[in-house]
Design a protein around this motif. Sequence first.
Motif, short mmCIF file in Angstrom:
data_model
loop_
_atom_site.label_atom_id
_atom_site.label_comp_id
_atom_site.label_asym_id
_atom_site.label_seq_id
_atom_site.Cartn_x
_atom_site.Cartn_y
_atom_site.Cartn_z
N ASP A 10 0.84 -1.21 0.00
CA ASP A 10 0.00 0.00 0.00
C ASP A 10 0.87 1.26 0.00
O ASP A 10 0.52 2.25 -0.64
CB ASP A 10 -0.93 0.03 1.22
N LEU A 11 1.97 1.21 0.73
CA LEU A 11 2.84 2.38 0.83
C LEU A 11 3.84 2.48 -0.33
O LEU A 11 4.32 3.56 -0.65
CB LEU A 11 3.59 2.38 2.17
N LEU A 12 4.14 1.34 -0.92
CA LEU A 12 5.02 1.28 -2.09
C LEU A 12 4.30 0.49 -3.18
O LEU A 12 4.59 -0.69 -3.40
CB LEU A 12 6.35 0.61 -1.73
N PRO A 13 3.33 1.11 -3.86
CA PRO A 13 2.47 0.38 -4.80
C PRO A 13 3.21 -0.33 -5.93
O PRO A 13 2.70 -1.31 -6.46
CB PRO A 13 1.55 1.47 -5.37
N GLU A 14 4.39 0.12 -6.29
CA GLU A 14 5.13 -0.52 -7.38
C GLU A 14 5.89 -1.76 -6.92
O GLU A 14 6.62 -2.37 -7.69
CB GLU A 14 6.10 0.48 -8.03
N THR A 15 5.68 -2.17 -5.69
CA THR A 15 6.42 -3.28 -5.10
C THR A 15 5.90 -4.62 -5.62
O THR A 15 4.71 -4.91 -5.54
CB THR A 15 6.31 -3.25 -3.56
N SER A 16 6.81 -5.46 -6.12
CA SER A 16 6.45 -6.79 -6.58
C SER A 16 6.45 -7.76 -5.40
O SER A 16 6.84 -7.42 -4.29
CB SER A 16 7.46 -7.26 -7.63
N TRP A 20 8.46 -7.06 -1.91
CA TRP A 20 7.87 -6.87 -0.59
C TRP A 20 8.48 -7.85 0.40
O TRP A 20 8.69 -7.50 1.56
CB TRP A 20 6.34 -6.92 -0.62
N LEU A 21 8.79 -9.06 -0.05
CA LEU A 21 9.46 -10.02 0.84
C LEU A 21 10.85 -9.53 1.23
O LEU A 21 11.27 -9.65 2.37
CB LEU A 21 9.56 -11.39 0.18
N LEU A 22 11.55 -8.96 0.27
CA LEU A 22 12.88 -8.40 0.54
C LEU A 22 12.78 -7.25 1.54
O LEU A 22 13.57 -7.18 2.49
CB LEU A 22 13.52 -7.93 -0.77
N ILE A 23 11.81 -6.38 1.37
CA ILE A 23 11.62 -5.26 2.30
C ILE A 23 11.25 -5.79 3.69
O ILE A 23 11.77 -5.30 4.70
CB ILE A 23 10.56 -4.28 1.77
N ALA A 24 10.40 -6.80 3.75
CA ALA A 24 10.02 -7.39 5.04
C ALA A 24 11.24 -7.99 5.73
O ALA A 24 11.43 -7.82 6.94
CB ALA A 24 8.94 -8.45 4.85
N ARG A 25 12.08 -8.67 4.98
CA ARG A 25 13.31 -9.23 5.55
C ARG A 25 14.25 -8.14 6.04
O ARG A 25 14.85 -8.26 7.11
CB ARG A 25 14.02 -10.11 4.53
N LYS A 26 14.37 -7.07 5.25
CA LYS A 26 15.23 -5.96 5.67
C LYS A 26 14.69 -5.31 6.93
O LYS A 26 15.46 -4.92 7.81
CB LYS A 26 15.36 -4.93 4.54
N PHE A 27 13.37 -5.22 7.05
CA PHE A 27 12.79 -4.67 8.27
C PHE A 27 13.11 -5.58 9.46
O PHE A 27 13.50 -5.11 10.52
CB PHE A 27 11.27 -4.50 8.13
#
Length: 134
Positions: A96-102, A106-113
């Motif tokens: 929702d916050l990064l609509p262009e996210t595949s 999103w999994l990569l961002i979740a892991r980085k978080f």
Amino acid sequence: MYAEKLKEVAIDPKARTKSYREFVRQFAGAIGAINPVSEAICNQLLALLVRRIHPNEGRQLIAQLPRGFQQRLRPELQKAPDRNIRQEDFKNVITDLLPETSVVDWLLIARKFGRHLYQHVSTGEMDQVRSQLP
């Protein structure tokens, strides 16, 4: 399943910060997003996490976060534990916050978080949090 995404990493004691702004800035750098977006992701993912786990565990997690998060997250304890929160909810926050996210992104961002959180919270606390995730 999401618990597997929060892999343990080596913690650099110098990386820990008590500053809300620094926490958000470091996460923004890790995911390559601008601060307002990374700040929203941090706040919303942490809120989901606190609502998902047992309130006592949530209090312990909140106590290890920078003060700015503590003030925002305490009200979430009243909604805990919400076992209806699933991996899809975490995905929705990011997409929702990064609509262009595949899906991969999103999994990569979740892991980085998760890795970022590991740098700011004790390993024992993160193990307790992970044990309560699906």
